[in-house]
Scaffold this motif. Sequence first.
Motif, PDB file in Angstrom:
ATOM      1  N   ALA A  94       0.837  -1.204   0.000  1.00 13.82           N
ATOM      2  CA  ALA A  94       0.000   0.000   0.000  1.00 13.82           C
ATOM      3  C   ALA A  94       0.870   1.252   0.000  1.00 13.82           C
ATOM      4  CB  ALA A  94      -0.939  -0.005   1.209  1.00 13.82           C
ATOM      5  N   PHE A  95       1.954   1.234   0.763  1.00 17.68           N
ATOM      6  CA  PHE A  95       2.882   2.371   0.768  1.00 17.68           C
ATOM      7  C   PHE A  95       3.468   2.584  -0.625  1.00 17.68           C
ATOM      8  CE2 PHE A  95       7.240   3.960   0.957  1.00 17.68           C
ATOM      9  CZ  PHE A  95       7.032   5.193   1.549  1.00 17.68           C
ATOM     10  N   ASP A  96       3.946   1.503  -1.229  1.00 21.46           N
ATOM     11  CA  ASP A  96       4.530   1.629  -2.569  1.00 21.46           C
ATOM     12  C   ASP A  96       3.520   2.177  -3.571  1.00 21.46           C
ATOM     13  OD1 ASP A  96       6.995   0.746  -1.728  1.00 21.46           O
ATOM     14  OD2 ASP A  96       6.840  -1.231  -2.653  1.00 21.46           O
ATOM     15  N   ASP A  97       2.309   1.651  -3.545  1.00 16.61           N
ATOM     16  CA  ASP A  97       1.282   2.067  -4.509  1.00 16.61           C
ATOM     17  C   ASP A  97       0.760   3.474  -4.244  1.00 16.61           C
ATOM     18  OD1 ASP A  97       1.555  -0.430  -5.643  1.00 16.61           O
ATOM     19  OD2 ASP A  97      -0.264  -1.239  -4.732  1.00 16.61           O
ATOM     20  N   THR A  98       0.652   3.841  -2.983  1.00 16.11           N
ATOM     21  CA  THR A  98       0.042   5.116  -2.612  1.00 16.11           C
ATOM     22  C   THR A  98       1.037   6.270  -2.589  1.00 16.11           C
ATOM     23  OG1 THR A  98      -1.536   3.916  -1.239  1.00 16.11           O
ATOM     24  CG2 THR A  98      -1.315   6.259  -0.801  1.00 16.11           C
ATOM     25  N   TYR A  99       2.260   6.008  -2.160  1.00 13.46           N
ATOM     26  CA  TYR A  99       3.214   7.085  -1.886  1.00 13.46           C
ATOM     27  C   TYR A  99       4.484   6.952  -2.726  1.00 13.46           C
ATOM     28  CZ  TYR A  99       5.546  10.624   0.984  1.00 13.46           C
ATOM     29  OH  TYR A  99       6.183  11.756   1.416  1.00 13.46           O
ATOM     30  N   TRP A 100       5.168   5.822  -2.592  1.00 17.20           N
ATOM     31  CA  TRP A 100       6.473   5.614  -3.204  1.00 17.20           C
ATOM     32  C   TRP A 100       6.471   5.866  -4.707  1.00 17.20           C
ATOM     33  CZ3 TRP A 100      11.480   4.878  -2.031  1.00 17.20           C
ATOM     34  CH2 TRP A 100      12.302   4.299  -2.990  1.00 17.20           C
ATOM     35  N   ASN A 101       5.573   5.214  -5.427  1.00 15.19           N
ATOM     36  CA  ASN A 101       5.571   5.334  -6.890  1.00 15.19           C
ATOM     37  C   ASN A 101       5.347   6.773  -7.348  1.00 15.19           C
ATOM     38  OD1 ASN A 101       6.027   2.575  -7.157  1.00 15.19           O
ATOM     39  ND2 ASN A 101       3.858   2.095  -7.316  1.00 15.19           N
ATOM     40  N   VAL A 102       4.470   7.490  -6.673  1.00 12.34           N
ATOM     41  CA  VAL A 102       4.220   8.899  -7.009  1.00 12.34           C
ATOM     42  C   VAL A 102       5.471   9.729  -6.759  1.00 12.34           C
ATOM     43  CG1 VAL A 102       2.880  10.949  -6.362  1.00 12.34           C
ATOM     44  CG2 VAL A 102       1.738   8.732  -6.592  1.00 12.34           C
TER      45      VAL A 102
END
Length: 157
Positions: A94-102
């Motif tokens: 969820a962190f990667d999809d919500t924050y990291w990638n952006v």
Amino acid sequence: MPEQPDPGHRRPVGADDGTVEAVGKVSEAYEWMIRARGSLYAFHQELGRADLILGEAVLQLRAAGHHDLADRVATEWLGRNALPDRWTFEVVEAFDDTYWNVAVDLEREVRETLLGGRRHVHESEMKVARRDGSDDAALPGPDDDVADHPGDGRPAT
């Protein structure tokens, strides 16, 4: 001594001090985010390891005849969600999809748009200032550069 800053870190023509400093701040935030992500992944791995060890403990409690306690640990603690409805792998995803990638995409876009994709331009200029004495806190030195750069394909001079 090699040319400083090296061409890959030199300020692009037309980039003013404010732009270089602003991109440097974006890069600093990005690097702190990388550290935070590392901590999150460490949490994921550490809690996962703890759960595996706890599974071994349940088996040992049973083998030692402590069935009631083993059953409680197995039903109340073993495999428990780390957060409501989530195991740690779901937290990191969820962190990667919500924050990291952006953040990764925007950091790259800022660098590409404002500095031609060059990384660490601000730090490169700090290096020069610290080593040539133009930084108020520094004197010229140290003279520790080497003529060859292992791994970059350039021959030693």
